[in-house]
Design an enzyme around this catalytic site. Structure first.
Site, mmCIF file in Angstrom:
data_model
loop_
_atom_site.group_PDB
_atom_site.id
_atom_site.type_symbol
_atom_site.label_atom_id
_atom_site.label_comp_id
_atom_site.label_asym_id
_atom_site.label_seq_id
_atom_site.Cartn_x
_atom_site.Cartn_y
_atom_site.Cartn_z
ATOM 1 N N GLU A 462 0.852 -1.173 0.000
ATOM 2 C CA GLU A 462 0.000 0.000 0.000
ATOM 3 C C GLU A 462 0.901 1.240 0.000
ATOM 4 O O GLU A 462 1.686 1.450 0.919
ATOM 5 C CB GLU A 462 -0.831 -0.113 1.302
ATOM 6 N N ASP A 535 -0.050 -2.516 6.116
ATOM 7 C CA ASP A 535 0.367 -2.172 7.478
ATOM 8 C C ASP A 535 -0.443 -2.961 8.504
ATOM 9 O O ASP A 535 -1.590 -3.325 8.248
ATOM 10 C CB ASP A 535 0.147 -0.667 7.732
ATOM 11 N N ASP A 537 -2.300 -2.310 10.801
ATOM 12 C CA ASP A 537 -3.270 -1.482 11.515
ATOM 13 C C ASP A 537 -4.632 -1.596 10.853
ATOM 14 O O ASP A 537 -4.802 -2.358 9.897
ATOM 15 C CB ASP A 537 -2.785 -0.021 11.578
ATOM 16 N N ASP A 539 -6.358 0.458 8.959
ATOM 17 C CA ASP A 539 -6.366 0.825 7.533
ATOM 18 C C ASP A 539 -5.802 -0.311 6.688
ATOM 19 O O ASP A 539 -6.336 -0.648 5.625
ATOM 20 C CB ASP A 539 -5.502 2.073 7.315
#
Ligand code: 1YM
Length: 676
Positions: A462, A535, A537, A539
């Protein structure tokens, strides 16, 4: 040299295909037919010495042997025209080459335009237009396709001509194209006639070391005998020019009444044939048309060839006569297939299929042939195509009809060649298509160097900064990286048009190379593992779910076949003294902290903000290195595909209320959320 004029005209062989011009025109045979006026004189020989390449195509070994071709072709013309029955070729130790025939003998009477000169001198010292003779004056035209024997004279250090004609023997000598003696009567020549040309190529033109190659001259001379069965060619070569293990004999006589049939038999000796019989024949001159002779066989285990000739001159670059041969063979074979009810099978046949493995000799005799190309190696005369096509098609029809089992074998064999050709073309198309696909890879993709899918991995990351880190951390040989920018389109809620226009997903599809939906071809997939690396997280999890949805909808097979994975990057690094460990998530971190780690001193905890900020080494060791990383394989639980589809639709589809209901249902269990 006198004694070489042995045979008398009465020893002439069987009828020949082409009649001499004068004989045909005036009906009076022999030397009286010649009129010196028919020689069209152009100019002197200086241009030939200045630019030999313009006349004989160069000054190399090929050009040198062209000189011989020119001289023997003049003698062959005389034989083909029915005036000579034998030709002698001798290669002397001194490098001189001599050619002799027992034809009419070059004319020696005064030339009408140059009354002080003999016709012989004019022939030998002046360039002649459009061939040796004016148009229509002569049936065949040999040699350098019209440049004439004067070119040989111009390029010879020494040349002498002897003519036995009208019971008299004449002689004249030349050096580099200029007479060194007048035409002289050297004696009586009762019962003899003919011409002898003896010459030494000029070392100033061809180089000091230039010599005739005995093997090459031998082959050229023998070829003439094959091409015209009505002539006998006697070969002699100084033994000192032949090596000890020479394949070329010092003396030989070539006479092949079987013509091309004999030639082909010698050429393909020992080869296995598709049909055991050779297709041969000849059609003699009819009306104003020329004559054709051919010998054709199909080799089962070797490459074919077509050797073509016009007026005994080789045409290595083919031309109209070869074109006629190809169409005749194809059409006749297709017609035959139709007659035996096999038209459908033979439908795809092309000339290439019929000519594959075809060993063919074709020789034609026509008036005023026109040659084309740098070395004049291609026959241009359009009439030759019709002549050959007409002659061969009928004859091949008969040959096929007369031997049905051979015809069947040939037909099957040609059809196999056609099938092979189609298969090869398809393979080539596929190879080309995948090459094109490779060429059109998206610009953002950092591809791996391995070309095979086996063992190759694609990391979908990403953003450009994560992309940069991943590119540094990867193994270039087996790992490719494709950075996508921001959130990708949600496939489950997007319209078809939007999907089709989406650049990011387009790039992804191109990188994968296997297409989507009904067009998906797993054998074209360019990677073995497709790894979503976002990542650690919320998102990142969202982007991963969008990507999984995309694969689930567009390329479900890719998931079913186990190619889709999720990378598991760490969220924390814990350092204690010189020691570091990584934690996947909070629970893992807490567990490590509780265990007190192992090293000495305080434990330092750092949280990675994103993959882009992770040091290259850390990213490699925790997430990308196949030996150390953890991967999660994405799978659709077997036997539960209906509820999977339902869940995907509910969570990712276009109805927000469905998602809301899902969250409400599970809200009581969401203890952890308060923690953030
Ligand atoms: C060893 C080479 O050149 N033989 C030869 C050449 C000629 C004739 C016969 C010949 C032709 C004609 C009439 C004719 C040539 N004639 C001319 C030219 N052997 C070799 N044998 N009489 C003799 O075509 O009408 C050029 S070569 F120009 F006189 F016709």
């Amino acid at each position: 040299m006198n004694d070489l004029f042995g045979a008398s005209p009465s020893q002439r062989g069987k009828p020949v295909p082409v009649k001499a011009k004068a004989t045909a025109r005036a009906g009076t045979p022999g030397e009286a037919d010649y009129t010196a006026a028919s020689i069209e004189v152009l100019e002197g020989l200086e241009p030939v010495r200045r630019r030999p390449g313009m006349f004989i195509g160069g000054t190399d070994a090929n050009a040198l042997h062209h000189l011989f071709a020119e001289v023997i072709d003049n003698a062959m013309d005389e034989a083909v025209a029915g005036h000579a029955t034998f030709i002698e070729v001798s290669l002397e130790e001194t490098g001189f080459l001599s050619v002799l025939d027992n034809g009419r003998g070059m004319p020696v009477d005064p030339h009408p335009k140059f009354p002080k000169k003999s016709a012989l001198e004019v022939i030998m010292t002046m360039l002649h237009a459009g061939g040796k003779f004016d148009s229509g004056a002569y049936e065949t035209s040999g040699g350098l396709h019209g440049v004439g024997v004067s070119v040989v004279n111009a390029l010879s250090e020494e040349l002498e001509v002897e003519v036995a004609r009208g019971q008299t023997l004449y002689r004249q000598s030349f050096a580099r194209g200029r007479p060194t003696s007048a035409l002289a009567t050297v004696g009586k020549a009762p019962n003899r006639r003919g011409t002898k040309v003896r010459f030494l190529p000029d070392p100033k033109i061809f180089g000091e070391k230039a010599r005739f190659d005995p093997a090459r001259v031998f082959k050229m001379a023998r070829s003439k005998a094959y091409l015209f069965g009505g002539v006998e060619i006697r070969w002699r070569c100084a033994p000192s020019l032949l090596g000890e293990a020479a394949k070329v004999p010092a003396e030989a006589v070539f006479h092949f009444p079987g013509g091309l049939k004999d030639y082909l038999a010698a050429d393909i000796e020992g080869e296995a044939l598709v049909a055991d019989q050779v297709f041969t024949g000849r059609v003699e001159k009819t009306g104003k048309h020329g004559s054709v002779e051919w010998a054709i066989a199909w080799l089962a285990g070797a490459d074919g060839f077509v050797h073509s000739y016009c007026n005994t001159i080789p045409t290595p670059d083919g031309g109209t006569h070869e074109a006629g041969l190809r169409t005749a063979l194809l059409r006749a074979l297709k017609d035959h297939a139709e007659r035996i009810g096999q038209a459908k099978r033979a439908n795809a046949l092309t000339t290439d299929d019929v000519m594959a493995g075809c060993a063919a000799l074709i020789s034609i005799f026509i008036r005023e042939p026109e040659f084309q190309g740098q070395n004049k190696g291609r026959l241009q005369t359009a009439e030759a195509a019709r002549l050959v096509d007409g002659a061969l098609r009928d004859a091949f029809d008969h040959w096929l009809a007369a031997a049905p089992s051979q015809a069947a074998r040939l037909l099957d064999w040609s059809i196999e060649r056609a099938e092979e050709r189609v298969r090869r073309r398809m393979e080539k198309d596929v190879a080309r298509k995948s090459a094109v696909r490779k060429l059109r890879l998206p610009g953002k993709l950092a591809d791996c160097t391995n070309s095979s899918a086996q063992g190759s991995e694609l990391f979908i990351v990403e953003g450009d900064s994560a992309g940069g880190s991943a590119k540094q951390a990867r193994d270039r040989a087996s790992q490719a990286v494709l950075p996508l920018r921001g959130k990708i389109l949600n496939v489950a809620s997007a319209t078809r048009d939007k999907l089709a226009q989406n650049q990011q997903l387009g790039d992804l599809m191109q990188a994968l190379g296997a297409g989507s939906g009904a067009q998906y071809r797993s054998q074209d997939l360019r990677y073995d593992k497709i790894i979503i690396m976002t990542d650690a997280d919320v998102d990142g999890a969202h982007i991963a779910s969008l990507l999984i949805t995309f694969f689930y909808r567009q390329t479900p097979q890719l998931i079913q076949e186990g190619h889709l994975y999720l990378a598991v990057p760490p969220l924390y690094r814990l350092t204690q003294g010189a020691k570091s460990v990584y934690a996947r998530d909070d629970a893992h971190k807490d567990q490590l902290l509780r265990s007190g780690f192992t090293g000495r001193g305080q434990i330092e905890v750092s949280r990675f903000k994103g993959l882009g900020e992770m040091p290259t080494r850390d990213l490699r060791e925790t997430t990308m290195d196949p030996a150390k990383r953890t991967l999660l394989r994405v799978a659709v639980v077997e036997g539960d595909s209906a509820s999977t589809a339902e869940t995907v639709e509910r969570l990712m589809g276009s109805k927000p209320e469905a998602r809301f209901a899902f969250i409400q249902e599970r809200a009581p269990k969401a203890v952890e959320l308060l923690d953030v």
